[in-house]
Design a protein around this motif. Structure first.
Motif, PDB file in Angstrom:
ATOM      1  N   ASP A   1       6.435   7.265  10.302  1.00  0.00           N
ATOM      2  CA  ASP A   1       5.523   8.392  10.452  1.00  0.00           C
ATOM      3  C   ASP A   1       4.546   8.539   9.284  1.00  0.00           C
ATOM      4  OD1 ASP A   1       4.522  10.413  11.932  1.00  0.00           O
ATOM      5  OD2 ASP A   1       6.025  11.900  11.372  1.00  0.00           O
ATOM      6  N   TYR A   2       4.843   7.923   8.166  1.00  0.00           N
ATOM      7  CA  TYR A   2       3.965   8.110   7.014  1.00  0.00           C
ATOM      8  C   TYR A   2       2.732   7.213   7.107  1.00  0.00           C
ATOM      9  CZ  TYR A   2       6.738   4.189   5.181  1.00  0.00           C
ATOM     10  OH  TYR A   2       7.373   3.001   5.014  1.00  0.00           O
ATOM     11  N   ASP A   3       1.627   7.676   6.534  1.00  0.00           N
ATOM     12  CA  ASP A   3       0.329   7.023   6.692  1.00  0.00           C
ATOM     13  C   ASP A   3       0.223   5.671   6.018  1.00  0.00           C
ATOM     14  OD1 ASP A   3      -0.673   9.061   8.221  1.00  0.00           O
ATOM     15  OD2 ASP A   3      -1.449  10.171   6.502  1.00  0.00           O
ATOM     16  N   ASP A   4       0.869   5.486   4.897  1.00  0.00           N
ATOM     17  CA  ASP A   4       0.653   4.279   4.113  1.00  0.00           C
ATOM     18  C   ASP A   4       1.676   3.181   4.410  1.00  0.00           C
ATOM     19  OD1 ASP A   4      -1.128   3.056   2.395  1.00  0.00           O
ATOM     20  OD2 ASP A   4       0.175   3.356   0.666  1.00  0.00           O
ATOM     21  N   PHE A   5       2.082   3.041   5.661  1.00  0.00           N
ATOM     22  CA  PHE A   5       3.024   1.992   6.054  1.00  0.00           C
ATOM     23  C   PHE A   5       2.242   0.701   6.279  1.00  0.00           C
ATOM     24  CE2 PHE A   5       5.328  -0.393   9.364  1.00  0.00           C
ATOM     25  CZ  PHE A   5       6.465  -0.680   8.637  1.00  0.00           C
ATOM     26  N   VAL A   6       2.398  -0.261   5.375  1.00  0.00           N
ATOM     27  CA  VAL A   6       1.699  -1.540   5.447  1.00  0.00           C
ATOM     28  C   VAL A   6       2.720  -2.644   5.222  1.00  0.00           C
ATOM     29  CG1 VAL A   6      -0.110  -2.969   4.435  1.00  0.00           C
ATOM     30  CG2 VAL A   6      -0.401  -0.491   4.527  1.00  0.00           C
ATOM     31  N   LEU A   7       2.672  -3.665   6.072  1.00  0.00           N
ATOM     32  CA  LEU A   7       3.555  -4.825   5.917  1.00  0.00           C
ATOM     33  C   LEU A   7       2.797  -5.969   5.248  1.00  0.00           C
ATOM     34  CD1 LEU A   7       5.367  -4.769   9.376  1.00  0.00           C
ATOM     35  CD2 LEU A   7       6.296  -4.110   7.165  1.00  0.00           C
TER      36      LEU A   7
END
Length: 188
Positions: free
Chosen positions: A42-48
């Motif tokens: 749910d958080y905005d800064d989720f980057v793989l």
């Protein structure tokens, strides 16, 4: 770069990484995954990270390498293999270019066996590139020939019954893993 998410969570994390990357990125979405439900952070800064495969399921007996829709099939196969005593390690490539061969080779050095899974044709495929690199960099770790489960080497048919015959099936993955592990069922 070429990215291939296997589920909704990866689609979010990889798409954000693709947007932020200054280089050209091809983002391949498997259309049959659009209807699949899954948890998404749910958080905005989720980057793989681009170019990093993930070990979806650890195991010691055989390595199953897949991407996109093949990851779910590999996980189903791993569950069925576990029921007969074979623990499969499932790797989701996430990125086809660059390929994270370090993760694949480390897994093969642990399990000593490899099965590649993809819907593409067997000639000039991602699986054939992985097999070539594993042979080159981890040949001594292999205790069995590398197995490949691919789509049939035919144009994709339109009819549903023929399409099923042209795409990899769960039974094919399980059979390939058993061959790689030299596993014989008691009934055989």
């Amino acid at each position: 770069m070429v990215l291939t998410p296997a589920d909704a969570m990866e689609a979010k994390g990889l798409l954000k990484a693709a947007i932020r990357d200054p280089n050209p990125v091809v983002f391949l979405e498997h259309e049959l995954l659009y209807g699949e439900l899954g948890a998404v952070p749910d958080y905005d800064d989720f980057v793989l990270p681009i170019g990093r495969a993930r070990i979806v399921r650890p195991g010691n007996d055989v390595t199953l390498v897949a991407y996109a829709r093949g990851v779910a099939m590999a996980l189903q196969a791993a569950e069925q293999l576990a029921a007969i005593g074979l623990e499969a390690e499932v790797i989701d490539l996430r990125s086809l270019r660059p390929l994270d061969m370090d993760t694949v080779i480390a897994s093969v050095e642990k399990t000593n066996r490899l099965v590649t899974i993809e819907e593409g044709w067997p000639i000039c495929s991602v699986g054939s590139e992985i097999a070539a690199q594993v042979q080159r960099h981890a040949f001594d770790a292999l205790d069995a020939p590398i197995e490949a489960v691919n789509g049939a080497d035919v144009p994709m048919p339109y009819a549903v019954n023929l399409e099923k015959l042209a795409l990899p099936q769960l039974e094919q993955i399980i059979a390939a893993a058993k061959r790689a592990a030299y596993f014989q069922d008691a009934a055989e």
